[in-house]
Scaffold this motif. Structure first.
Motif, PDB file in Angstrom:
ATOM      1  N   ASN A  58       0.772  -1.304  -0.012  1.00 53.24           N
ATOM      2  CA  ASN A  58       0.125   0.012   0.183  1.00 53.24           C
ATOM      3  C   ASN A  58       0.918   1.168  -0.187  1.00 53.24           C
ATOM      4  OD1 ASN A  58      -1.606   2.358   1.349  1.00 53.24           O
ATOM      5  ND2 ASN A  58      -3.174   0.898   1.048  1.00 53.24           N
ATOM      6  N   ASP A 271     -10.462  -3.769  -7.017  1.00 48.73           N
ATOM      7  CA  ASP A 271     -10.361  -2.281  -7.083  1.00 48.73           C
ATOM      8  C   ASP A 271     -10.362  -1.529  -8.506  1.00 48.73           C
ATOM      9  OD1 ASP A 271     -10.884  -2.204  -4.506  1.00 48.73           O
ATOM     10  OD2 ASP A 271      -8.829  -1.585  -3.769  1.00 48.73           O
ATOM     11  N   GLN A 272      -9.118  -2.216  -9.336  1.00 56.62           N
ATOM     12  CA  GLN A 272      -9.120  -1.786 -10.658  1.00 56.62           C
ATOM     13  C   GLN A 272     -10.288  -1.907 -11.238  1.00 56.62           C
ATOM     14  OE1 GLN A 272      -5.642  -3.955 -12.156  1.00 56.62           O
ATOM     15  NE2 GLN A 272      -4.423  -2.990 -10.988  1.00 56.62           N
ATOM     16  N   ALA A 275     -12.769   0.830 -10.277  1.00 54.68           N
ATOM     17  CA  ALA A 275     -12.118   2.246 -10.909  1.00 54.68           C
ATOM     18  C   ALA A 275     -12.463   2.450 -12.314  1.00 54.68           C
ATOM     19  CB  ALA A 275     -10.789   2.424 -10.605  1.00 54.68           C
ATOM     20  N   SER A 276     -12.540   1.311 -12.886  1.00 53.86           N
ATOM     21  CA  SER A 276     -12.838   1.342 -14.592  1.00 53.86           C
ATOM     22  C   SER A 276     -14.251   1.419 -14.761  1.00 53.86           C
ATOM     23  CB  SER A 276     -12.203   0.248 -15.262  1.00 53.86           C
ATOM     24  OG  SER A 276     -12.453  -1.054 -14.855  1.00 53.86           O
ATOM     25  N   GLU A 293      -8.228   6.537  -2.156  1.00 52.95           N
ATOM     26  CA  GLU A 293      -8.522   6.187  -3.551  1.00 52.95           C
ATOM     27  C   GLU A 293      -9.290   7.465  -4.243  1.00 52.95           C
ATOM     28  OE1 GLU A 293      -7.244   3.162  -5.338  1.00 52.95           O
ATOM     29  OE2 GLU A 293      -6.063   3.535  -3.358  1.00 52.95           O
ATOM     30  N   LYS A 296      -6.603  10.094  -4.682  1.00 55.62           N
ATOM     31  CA  LYS A 296      -5.584   9.809  -5.514  1.00 55.62           C
ATOM     32  C   LYS A 296      -5.980   9.912  -7.048  1.00 55.62           C
ATOM     33  CE  LYS A 296      -3.339   6.138  -2.542  1.00 55.62           C
ATOM     34  NZ  LYS A 296      -3.330   4.800  -2.666  1.00 55.62           N
ATOM     35  N   GLY A 297      -7.233  10.224  -7.004  1.00 59.49           N
ATOM     36  CA  GLY A 297      -8.221  10.569  -8.411  1.00 59.49           C
ATOM     37  C   GLY A 297      -8.534   8.967  -9.065  1.00 59.49           C
ATOM     38  N   ARG A 298      -8.275   7.891  -8.192  1.00 59.92           N
ATOM     39  CA  ARG A 298      -8.413   6.547  -8.937  1.00 59.92           C
ATOM     40  C   ARG A 298     -10.047   6.401  -8.756  1.00 59.92           C
ATOM     41  NH1 ARG A 298      -3.461   3.358  -5.963  1.00 59.92           N
ATOM     42  NH2 ARG A 298      -1.827   4.384  -7.188  1.00 59.92           N
ATOM     43  N   PHE A 299     -10.605   6.483  -7.705  1.00 54.07           N
ATOM     44  CA  PHE A 299     -12.076   6.173  -7.599  1.00 54.07           C
ATOM     45  C   PHE A 299     -12.862   7.489  -7.785  1.00 54.07           C
ATOM     46  CE2 PHE A 299     -11.973   2.424  -4.200  1.00 54.07           C
ATOM     47  CZ  PHE A 299     -11.321   1.583  -5.349  1.00 54.07           C
ATOM     48  N   THR A 303     -17.665   8.269  -4.880  1.00 56.52           N
ATOM     49  CA  THR A 303     -17.773   7.019  -4.147  1.00 56.52           C
ATOM     50  C   THR A 303     -18.117   6.983  -2.831  1.00 56.52           C
ATOM     51  OG1 THR A 303     -16.032   6.284  -5.589  1.00 56.52           O
ATOM     52  CG2 THR A 303     -16.166   5.380  -3.512  1.00 56.52           C
TER      53      THR A 303
END
Length: 414
Positions: A58, A271-272, A275-276, A293, A296-299, A303
């Motif tokens: 992590n 999680d990928q 996220a996608s 997340e 970080k801009g991933r989710f 959310t």
């Protein structure tokens, strides 16, 4: 937080017993640290190099240790703290087993991050140093040593062999812009996956999060957790009690991602997919995962995290000192610092980690409580109060292997 269980370490028990006589003669003056005054321990720790072995998967946790904790150890205590990343806790225990078998008294690990099955394996094989928590000022000042989540680790008595570092709780994560009212029970989840085919899955056990999801299903489909608060060997009809869980998991399988023909091999893969947008929900044993997340801009910013109406699994994760740690004084001081209100407050922030504090809030000063309450957990994170009011105890570690093997047999192979 993510700590992986281990399996099949008992096979080395005979080899360990063969070298026990060598280990008995390796005790040094370090044993006096278990009774010395704290000032003596602090002085002995000056200039020591402490290696902290821990799961390294992590980025937030790694950055917290490297950028916040390590400089503080150097500046305030004269300790060089080095984080040593490992793939999972099984690697840590296996290395300690190898060192013990080889009679290595000057070990490479000073602090290890463990809980659950890996703690039981370490304890059963005498891989831990001793009852040290009573030596830590921050443990004595801010921890309720008799609380079940501190005195036991997945049902195994702690007996001072490890110090609580933080708390974790199982949560579900969804995008409220797509699904405003997520399922809040396993019955509702079964309906949801049929209404949204391909939008749900879970990591394949023995992935820690996937295994936790299966245990969550166990509680809801077999009549609650209370019946499992005894050793698995004492339940004569355990196989029959588990049957509704397998039936449930098989009933939802055709509606899962890729029709249940395959499962994500890890939470990272899961999680990928979320996220996608390939799946509509994910899950975590880290209540702040979603907030981290999002930062970080991933989710997506929409959310949100939620719990089941009947509560969710919760546990405590710990820090311990191996039997052959080279710098035990430094390890004591470092663990004490990691348990300080300042370090626990910094750890609580999703910008650092988002890990729930191990400290008893009522034991903190008003100023310390205020500092912790002012931490911005983000909209995606539930309040500490809501989490604590909906905590369910974990199973003892002897159930984990039974359930994970059972999942392979009753779900994956069918």
């Amino acid at each position: 937080m993510k700590i992986y269980p281990i399996t099949a370490v008992s096979v080395l028990a005979l080899a360990l017993s063969a070298c026990s006589s060598e280990q008995a003669g390796s005790a040094t003056d370090a044993e006096s640290l278990l009774t010395d005054d704290w000032s003596v321990i602090q002085e002995a720790a000056q200039g020591q190099e402490v290696n902290m072995y821990m799961w390294g998967g992590n980025d937030n946790i790694n950055t917290y240790l490297d950028k916040w904790v390590a400089p503080r150890m150097k500046e305030q205590h004269g300790i060089e703290l080095t984080r040593v990343p490992m793939n999972d806790a099984q690697d840590i225990i296996n290395q300690l087993l190898d060192e013990k078998t080889a009679g290595k008294s000057d070990g490479s690990m000073d602090i290890i991050w463990i809980n659950g099955e890996n703690f039981k394996a370490a304890k059963d094989n005498d891989l831990l140093w001793g009852d040290f928590t009573g030596q830590l000022p921050n443990f004595n000042d801010y921890i309720d040593a008799d609380a079940p989540e501190v005195s036991q680790d997945f049902g195994e008595p702690v007996e001072g062999l490890e110090a609580p570092w933080g708390k974790a709780q199982f949560v579900f994560v969804h995008d409220e812009s797509k699904h405003e009212t997520p399922p809040k029970s396993m019955a509702e989840l079964a309906d949801w996956v049929q209404e949204h085919p391909g939008q749900f899955t879970y990591p394949a056990p023995p992935d820690f999060t996937g295994s936790a999801f299966v245990r969550q299903v166990l509680y809801e489909t077999t009549g609650g957790h209370e019946q499992y608060q005894q050793p698995a060997a004492e339940i004569e009809d355990l196989e029959q009690r588990l049957e509704p869980m397998w039936q449930y998991l098989n009933s939802i399988e055709p509606y899962l991602w890729r029709e249940g023909e395959t499962y994500p091999e890890s939470l990272a893969k899961q999680d990928q997919l979320f996220a996608s947008g390939e799946i509509g929900m994910t899950m975590s044993y880290d209540p702040a995962l979603a907030a981290s997340e999002v930062l970080k801009g991933r989710f997506p910013e929409s959310t949100r995290t939620y719990l089941l109406d009947g509560g969710t699994l919760a546990n405590t994760h710990f820090l311990s000192i191996p039997f052959n740690a080279s710098d035990k004084a430094g390890a004591l001081v470092a663990i004490n610092e990691l348990m300080s209100p300042e370090a626990q407050t910094a750890k609580l922030s999703p910008e650092n980690w988002g890990d729930l504090t191990a400290l008893e809030l009522e034991k903190l000063s008003p100023e310390q409580q205020q500092a912790m309450n002012e931490v911005n957990l983000g909209e995606a994170t539930l309040s500490i109060e809501e989490l604590e009011q909906n905590r369910l105890p974990e199973l003892s570690s002897d159930y984990i292997d039974i359930i994970e093997k059972g999942w392979t047999e009753h779900v994956a192979k069918e």
